[in-house]
Design a protein around this motif. Sequence first.
Motif, mmCIF file in Angstrom:
data_model
loop_
_atom_site.group_PDB
_atom_site.id
_atom_site.type_symbol
_atom_site.label_atom_id
_atom_site.label_comp_id
_atom_site.label_asym_id
_atom_site.label_seq_id
_atom_site.Cartn_x
_atom_site.Cartn_y
_atom_site.Cartn_z
ATOM 1 N N LYS A 1 9.162 -19.855 -0.949
ATOM 2 C CA LYS A 1 9.836 -19.529 -2.204
ATOM 3 C C LYS A 1 11.349 -19.632 -2.101
ATOM 4 N N LEU A 2 11.847 -19.627 -0.881
ATOM 5 C CA LEU A 2 13.297 -19.706 -0.705
ATOM 6 C C LEU A 2 13.754 -21.142 -0.935
ATOM 7 N N ARG A 3 14.490 -21.315 -1.965
ATOM 8 C CA ARG A 3 14.958 -22.663 -2.281
ATOM 9 C C ARG A 3 16.451 -22.644 -2.488
ATOM 10 N N GLU A 4 17.102 -23.580 -1.926
ATOM 11 C CA GLU A 4 18.536 -23.696 -2.145
ATOM 12 C C GLU A 4 18.776 -24.080 -3.609
ATOM 13 N N PRO A 5 19.842 -23.547 -4.217
ATOM 14 C CA PRO A 5 20.041 -23.837 -5.640
ATOM 15 C C PRO A 5 20.205 -25.334 -5.902
#
Lengths: 299, 386
Positions: A148-152
Amino acid sequence: MRFRTAIENPTTFFKIVQAVEKLQKKCVIRFTEENIHIICASEANEGGMQVWSQFKIDSLFNEYRIQSNNNNEITMNISAEALSAALKSCAPSVSKTYDTEEVVMKLAKKSDQAVLSFEIVGKTSVGRRVRVTHDVRIEVLKAIDVEKLREPMCPEPDIHVLLPQLYKLRTIVDKLKPMSEILSIKASNNGLFRISINTESVKVETEWRNLTNPKMAREESSQNAEEPQNSPPDPDQTFGVLVSMRSFAKFLNSHAISTTTIACICNKHCLILYVYIGDVAEAGGVLTFYLPAVIDDEA
Amino acid sequence: MSSSINEQIIPVLKASVHDVRHFTSLLRGVNFANRAGVTVTQHGLVVAVEEARTLLGTAYIFSDVFDEYEYHSESLKTRSLQHPQSQQDEEDIDIENTAFEIQLNTLIECLNIFGTAGGTGSSGSGKRVQLKQDDEEESSDNQGDNNERNGFRRQSNGRKKTGQGGNTSLDLFFNRSDRRTSMRMTYLGEGSPLTLLIAEDSSGPTTTCEISTFEAEPQLELPFDAKDTKLKVILKSSWLKEALSEIDPSCDKLTFIANPPEKADTDGTVARQEERTRTRAKPILRIRATSMHGTTEMEYFNDRDVLETFDCLEPVSFSYRFVHITRAMRALQTSVKTSLRIDGEGLLSLQFLMPAQRARREGTGHRGGRENFIEFCCLPLDEDIS
């Protein structure tokens, strides 16, 4: 899951953590075989600022060993403050009563609680050996949460500019901070960089000229935007963005470790700041600050 | 920025200086409330700040503080009249001056935007230098003042000697530091902002500030009745500063009690001749601070080395709110000499002579122009004269 490493350069590691510790209470650290990533991407962040950083293992650690079921990656939630406190006692400083000889960081389990354990071996001024251990509680993230961690996502920036020395910028921003909550940032391709505030009682505008506009090869998993840059940009056209003054001031906390900082502006969309640690050529590491635009009527 | 449009208009005020520290320190002296009234005259600026209709702080900043100073009266411009020289003085007061109000704190912050305008806002490195200077200064200052101080110590029961002549050290600091902020200030006239162009050096960044001005409101006037002066004391600022800094901040009332020198009473001779005989049986000036918990009293004896001038013909005692007096501390700290006067109504006038701008005059070696000073006027507490 195994993880053990010696920290070769505790001072740098400490300064990096210091730069992000003020942003949010907990941050995410991801260790991979090549890199360490420190991520502050909480929704609750002031003005929606996010920090994504990446450092080469070689620049901070040695005797680095990592094993896990998830592609040999370990991602954890950790209290930034506690980590900073642990690293503070690793890093040599004048006020300390012992000299650090060796620092080992490892993943451990103590009374059913996963911890990142820092073992410091030092020597007092009279030559006695001391051993200090800090255990920082962590929470190992499941693979599904890591996903779920995604760079903007950002469009291709309109402009890149090499910032003046951050401590000088900080002096000025410190003066502006009590006067306005919104800071306007503008830059153009002829080396202009301008920060300004505009309130009822005062307008203040500081500008630098003859800065460098570096050509950026975006090393990140470059987002879809693959626009061919055929036409040379108009050097006088300025691109600007309004950002939260407090977020920008927090970014300036990284002035202690920055050697080179590049600001990228996506016109009226966001400001991206790359803070390089160590020599840019060596590419030891980079802290990336994402500051979304503040919507203001006067824009 | 807007210069291209405004080039045709002659600004009411145009002033520039290569180092803003002296200017800023004068402004800081009266920076106890945010709203300040600025009066622009052809001789300089008068910056006035008031509190509770009781205290009025005024900084007189003469035009020679600036490297360049041009004033074109608005009224003169509109009427395009040439006044005869003889009427000049009268015109100064009645027509020619331009006044506006400004947020003083904002102005000071803007001047100090690079952190090199001196004072508390200076950068870390600046502070270190300053501390070092303090030490050096102490030794040199002591040499110069040794006789005076020792004499004073002997005769006044060991007054504390702290040896902090803040002014000299600041001046030294000014001379040595290589980073300085230069400024150009323009004011186009009523309704327009005060525009500052600030730069540290030619290669560095430049800052443009537009500080909103407000229409001037009638200012509090506390005219000192010089003909009815009851007490006049001139002393080195450090002597007063040390006394006042001893006082606990919880005190709410400060009383100045002055008695004519004793010999003057009995012999009827002028105090000034008498003080050579050096009788100090009775303190001639006392400062009494009153708080909920008790009183503190400080005494000054008739010593020419301390009280350079002491004119008092009959016993005087007036009280003031201590918080109002503390507003003057900043100016007191930077000043060299203080004149303390009280008139028949009890109005207290404190005039602080500010140190000369050494850095600038070094080369020419003359100290032309007028000395800049800051004045505080304070109404007494309404109570029976004791």
